[in-house]
Design an enzyme around this catalytic site. Sequence first.
Site, short mmCIF file in Angstrom:
data_model
loop_
_atom_site.label_atom_id
_atom_site.label_comp_id
_atom_site.label_asym_id
_atom_site.label_seq_id
_atom_site.Cartn_x
_atom_site.Cartn_y
_atom_site.Cartn_z
N THR A 110 -0.75 7.65 -1.20
CA THR A 110 -2.04 7.53 -1.90
C THR A 110 -2.93 6.45 -1.27
OG1 THR A 110 -1.24 5.84 -3.40
CG2 THR A 110 -0.94 8.13 -4.09
N ASP B 4 -3.17 -10.01 12.62
CA ASP B 4 -2.46 -9.91 11.34
C ASP B 4 -2.07 -11.32 10.88
OD1 ASP B 4 -0.50 -7.56 9.79
OD2 ASP B 4 -0.17 -9.71 9.47
N ARG C 33 0.85 -1.20 0.00
CA ARG C 33 0.00 0.00 0.00
C ARG C 33 0.88 1.24 0.00
NH1 ARG C 33 -4.96 1.37 3.95
NH2 ARG C 33 -3.41 1.15 5.55
N ASP D 44 1.71 -11.84 10.07
CA ASP D 44 2.56 -11.87 11.27
C ASP D 44 2.36 -13.16 12.05
OD1 ASP D 44 3.86 -9.50 10.86
OD2 ASP D 44 2.49 -8.31 12.07
N1 URA Z 1 -5.05 -8.30 7.18
C1 URA Z 1 -4.85 -9.10 8.27
O1 URA Z 1 -3.87 -9.82 8.33
N2 URA Z 1 -5.72 -9.04 9.28
C2 URA Z 1 -6.82 -8.25 9.26
O2 URA Z 1 -7.60 -8.28 10.21
C3 URA Z 1 -7.02 -7.45 8.12
C4 URA Z 1 -6.12 -7.49 7.10
#
Ligand code: URA
Length: 210
Positions: free
Chosen positions: A109, A201, A105, A204
């Site tokens: 922008t 995430d 990302r 992660d």
């Molecule tokens: N990406 C992720 O890994 N977790 C989320 O909750 C949203 C996007």
Amino acid sequence: MTARVHLIEHPLIQHKLTLMRCKETSTSKFRALLEEISLLLGYEVTRDLPTELVDIETPLATMRAPMVAGKKIVVVSVLRAGGGMLDGIVKVLPAARIGHIGLYRDPTTLEPVEYYFKVPQQMDTRQVILVDPMLATGNSIVAAVSRIKQTGAKSIKFVCLLAAPEGIRHLHEVHPDVPIYTPAIDERLNDHGYIVPGLGDAGDRLFGTK
Ligand code: URA
């Protein structure tokens, strides 16, 4: 054409997803569960594959028996968390080709920018199964589908682990022809674009980077 959302409510998938949501679940367990769920999702997303009868000989007799026919399959993973779904899905689709798309990302922008793209040739003749665990805002999946369509691909299915209503809406506004296969639709996105209650995430947790 408006594509459907297929809610995959199989008890084994739901059970494994609950374990993945738990914050105590270790990286190794999270990875193993994602692989197991992806295998089961691979089974669900291929439910409508066409078959054709072929002549075979069993040890006892000849017969006409069904084999998968039609378009060859390519599984396209969105880097990096999509990689966690590949091993599982390819276990049920061992002959599938594999593609990768990397997007980040842009901090100013906020638009997705492509940094990697590699898919097999003749995409126009293939069934694409696009995989990414989290359908959150939908921005990256919308961009991934647009990029894949540029190759001539005509049939794309999207498989995820968790979806937010906002992401489903966004994807189907821009790409109404792409069906979504997900075991769960959660409540909402928070201010940081995370799915709530979600699982955190996915990248992660999969790679142990936090
Ligand atoms: N990406 C992720 O890994 N977790 C989320 O909750 C949203 C996007």
